[in-house]
Design an enzyme around this catalytic site. Structure first.
Site, PDB file in Angstrom:
ATOM      1  N   ARG A 131      20.725  -8.927  -3.523  1.00  0.00           N
ATOM      2  CA  ARG A 131      20.097  -9.627  -2.378  1.00  0.00           C
ATOM      3  C   ARG A 131      19.148  -8.746  -1.563  1.00  0.00           C
ATOM      4  NH1 ARG A 131      25.438 -11.725  -1.683  1.00  0.00           N
ATOM      5  NH2 ARG A 131      25.580 -13.749  -2.672  1.00  0.00           N
ATOM      6  N   LYS A 153       3.736  -8.770  -1.045  1.00  0.00           N
ATOM      7  CA  LYS A 153       3.770  -9.786  -2.107  1.00  0.00           C
ATOM      8  C   LYS A 153       4.317  -9.135  -3.377  1.00  0.00           C
ATOM      9  CE  LYS A 153       0.092 -12.957  -0.718  1.00  0.00           C
ATOM     10  NZ  LYS A 153      -1.226 -13.524  -1.077  1.00  0.00           N
ATOM     11  N   GLU A 195     -11.794  -4.707  -4.703  1.00  0.00           N
ATOM     12  CA  GLU A 195     -10.969  -5.060  -3.532  1.00  0.00           C
ATOM     13  C   GLU A 195     -11.470  -4.301  -2.296  1.00  0.00           C
ATOM     14  OE1 GLU A 195      -8.808  -7.469  -3.658  1.00  0.00           O
ATOM     15  OE2 GLU A 195      -8.166  -7.617  -5.745  1.00  0.00           O
ATOM     16  N   LYS A 237      -6.239  -4.325   5.650  1.00  0.00           N
ATOM     17  CA  LYS A 237      -5.172  -5.168   5.095  1.00  0.00           C
ATOM     18  C   LYS A 237      -3.991  -5.231   6.066  1.00  0.00           C
ATOM     19  CE  LYS A 237      -2.443  -6.770   1.398  1.00  0.00           C
ATOM     20  NZ  LYS A 237      -2.246  -7.011  -0.003  1.00  0.00           N
ATOM     21  N   GLU A 247       1.466 -15.576   4.937  1.00  0.00           N
ATOM     22  CA  GLU A 247       0.291 -16.360   4.548  1.00  0.00           C
ATOM     23  C   GLU A 247       0.401 -17.829   4.957  1.00  0.00           C
ATOM     24  OE1 GLU A 247      -1.788 -15.023   0.950  1.00  0.00           O
ATOM     25  OE2 GLU A 247      -2.089 -17.129   0.473  1.00  0.00           O
ATOM     26  N   ARG A 251      -4.079 -14.924   6.643  1.00  0.00           N
ATOM     27  CA  ARG A 251      -3.909 -13.914   5.582  1.00  0.00           C
ATOM     28  C   ARG A 251      -4.683 -14.321   4.327  1.00  0.00           C
ATOM     29  NH1 ARG A 251       1.294 -10.574   3.200  1.00  0.00           N
ATOM     30  NH2 ARG A 251       0.228  -9.898   1.309  1.00  0.00           N
ATOM     31  N   ASN A 255      -7.771 -13.482   0.018  1.00  0.00           N
ATOM     32  CA  ASN A 255      -7.953 -14.072  -1.311  1.00  0.00           C
ATOM     33  C   ASN A 255      -9.424 -14.366  -1.629  1.00  0.00           C
ATOM     34  OD1 ASN A 255      -5.184 -14.051  -1.724  1.00  0.00           O
ATOM     35  ND2 ASN A 255      -4.913 -16.056  -0.760  1.00  0.00           N
ATOM     36  N   HIS A 258     -10.679 -14.826  -5.137  1.00  0.00           N
ATOM     37  CA  HIS A 258      -9.512 -14.980  -6.010  1.00  0.00           C
ATOM     38  C   HIS A 258      -9.355 -16.389  -6.583  1.00  0.00           C
ATOM     39  CE1 HIS A 258      -8.682 -11.069  -4.347  1.00  0.00           C
ATOM     40  NE2 HIS A 258      -7.567 -10.941  -5.032  1.00  0.00           N
ATOM     41  N   HIS A 262      -8.784 -15.687 -10.223  1.00  0.00           N
ATOM     42  CA  HIS A 262      -7.518 -15.909 -10.929  1.00  0.00           C
ATOM     43  C   HIS A 262      -7.712 -16.857 -12.105  1.00  0.00           C
ATOM     44  CE1 HIS A 262      -4.470 -14.599  -7.600  1.00  0.00           C
ATOM     45  NE2 HIS A 262      -4.869 -13.603  -8.352  1.00  0.00           N
ATOM     46  N   HIS A 275      -8.144  -7.591 -13.374  1.00  0.00           N
ATOM     47  CA  HIS A 275      -8.021  -8.349 -12.123  1.00  0.00           C
ATOM     48  C   HIS A 275      -9.224  -8.091 -11.193  1.00  0.00           C
ATOM     49  CE1 HIS A 275      -6.054 -10.209  -8.660  1.00  0.00           C
ATOM     50  NE2 HIS A 275      -6.375  -9.128  -7.966  1.00  0.00           N
TER      51      HIS A 275
END
Ligand code: NAD
Ligand code: GLY
Length: 374
Positions: A131, A153, A195, A237, A247, A251, A255, A258, A262, A275
């Protein structure tokens, strides 16, 4: 630029370069420097628990594994395969088996030593083992240092899409040693720059202008230039994440590039287009869409395209099928209430998130770029 980032241990508590303030009074401490992994005093003072599992791959372990001896804690190395295909539930399950078999308990810490693949997978392991256990990120690619290692993330991929299984889980410590960037293959170094440039477009016109003027120093991997771009990117960031950790809103400006990126990554096959390369093309296509929508002028779109070219990043996809790309974009996590959303630039330093655009303009952007790669 003169602002060298050095963290030294003088027998006192280490002072982070940056402290990312999160909800519920949590903080992620970032240490940024050149040669930190070799700095025995610094490494020993990190305050890790007595037992740690270091998740890495063979490539990275060969380069930096010996630095782990500088940690005060007993460490056990768990290696995963090298490549995006290993960011999978199967690898996750194998790592979990190792932790259980070796009888790690909740007092442990997971240390991720590697690029974004290692970091995302190890982060998800840390989020879920018993956990949740302590997480330290030691990113060794530019992309991981300026993006994936901070912000919380974590994820593994599913056959139907990237990062579909994951959790928000913040690292307590991020240790960024810019010296690790010197061994990166040129293509892997360059993709991280996409980035970095993204931060200029979405947040900081001065940083963008600095990047326009200093491509040679950055591409030459000069020490001051590397530390400056890593630090400024992390500051931006951190500021965005601190305001919207999970997000719910702003936030998502991170992206930028992206939504197209993506989908292109998925369409071209993971690993075919890196990427950062996909994000680079995605930023150009999003600027094209913004121009067609009348949100940004063509000069801004041109500056974005030109800077990416100066940093040897692509602005046209190798190949894609428009309808498959649209289907792929519809699968994206950024779709909300059935609406595709884009981050579109208005001018350098300012972007906005929107689901409002004319479909005809999206088709024109896709047609223009599919013609270019035909
Ligand atoms: P990667 O982790 O595959 O690393 C690229 C290559 O560089 C690998 O072969 C690796 O072994 C090698 N390498 C790593 N460090 C090295 C070094 N110092 N010297 C020489 N070789 C080295 O790729 P990446 O670009 O770092 O990360 C891509 C991943 O990051 C993707 O899965 C992407 O989805 C994820 N990502 C996550 C976030 C997030 O917020 N969590 C953000 C952006 C990207
Ligand atoms: N890489 C996008 C984010 O961290 O939100």
């Amino acid at each position: 630029m003169r602002d060298r980032i050095l963290v030294r241990n003088h027998g006192e508590a280490l002072k982070p370069t940056l402290a990312v303030k999160l909800d519920d009074h949590r903080t992620s401490s970032l240490y940024i420097g050149d040669g930190l992994l070799q700095d025995t005093g610094f490494m020993a003072a990190l305050g890790l628990p007595s037992r740690i599992a270091v998740i890495s791959n063979q490539t990275v372990a060969n380069l930096f594994g010996s630095c782990l001896n500088n940690l005060s804690a007993e460490h056990e190395l768990i290696l995963i395969g090298d490549g995006e295909e290993y960011k999978s539930l199967e690898t996750y399950s194998q790592v979990m088996d190792e932790l259980v078999t070796r009888q790690f308990n909740r007092d442990m810490a997971v240390v991720a030593l590697g690029g974004g693949v290692v970091g995302d997978l190890a982060g998800f392991v840390a989020a879920t083992y018993q956990r949740g256990v302590r997480l330290v990120q030691i990113p060794t690619t530019l992309l991981a240092q300026v993006d994936s290692a901070l912000g919380g993330k974590t994820a593994v991929n599913h056959a139907n899409g990237k990062n579909l299984i994951g959790a928000f889980y913040q690292p307590e410590t991020v240790l960024i040693d810019a010296a690790t960037l010197r061994t990166l293959p040129p293509k892997v170094f360059t993709e991280g720059l996409a980035e970095v440039i993204k931060y200029g477009v979405i947040y900081d016109p001065e940083f963008f202008a600095w990047l326009e003027d200093n491509a040679n120093a950055v591409l030459g991997r000069e020490t001051d230039a590397l530390q400056f771009i890593v630090r400024r990117s992390c500051e931006i960031k951190a500021a965005v994440v601190a305001d919207d950790e999970r997000e719910q809103g702003q936030r998502a400006i991170l992206n930028y590039g992206h939504t197209f990126g993506h989908a292109l990554e998925a369409e071209c096959g993971y690993g075919q287009l890196l990427h950062g390369e996909a994000v680079s093309i995605g930023m150009v296509m999003a600027a094209d869409l913004a121009t067609r929508e009348g949100y940004c002028d063509s000069r801004t779109a041109k500056r974005i395209k030109n800077i990416l070219a100066a940093y040897r990043l692509p602005s046209t996809p190798p190949v894609f099928d428009k309808h498959a790309l649209l289907r792929s974009m519809a699968m994206d996590k950024k779709v909300q209430q059935g609406k595709l959303r884009f981050v579109l630039p208005k001018y350098i330093g300012s972007v906005f998130i929107t689901g409002e655009f004319r479909l005809v303009n999206l088709h024109e952007t896709l047609d223009a770029y599919s013609d270019l790669c035909a």
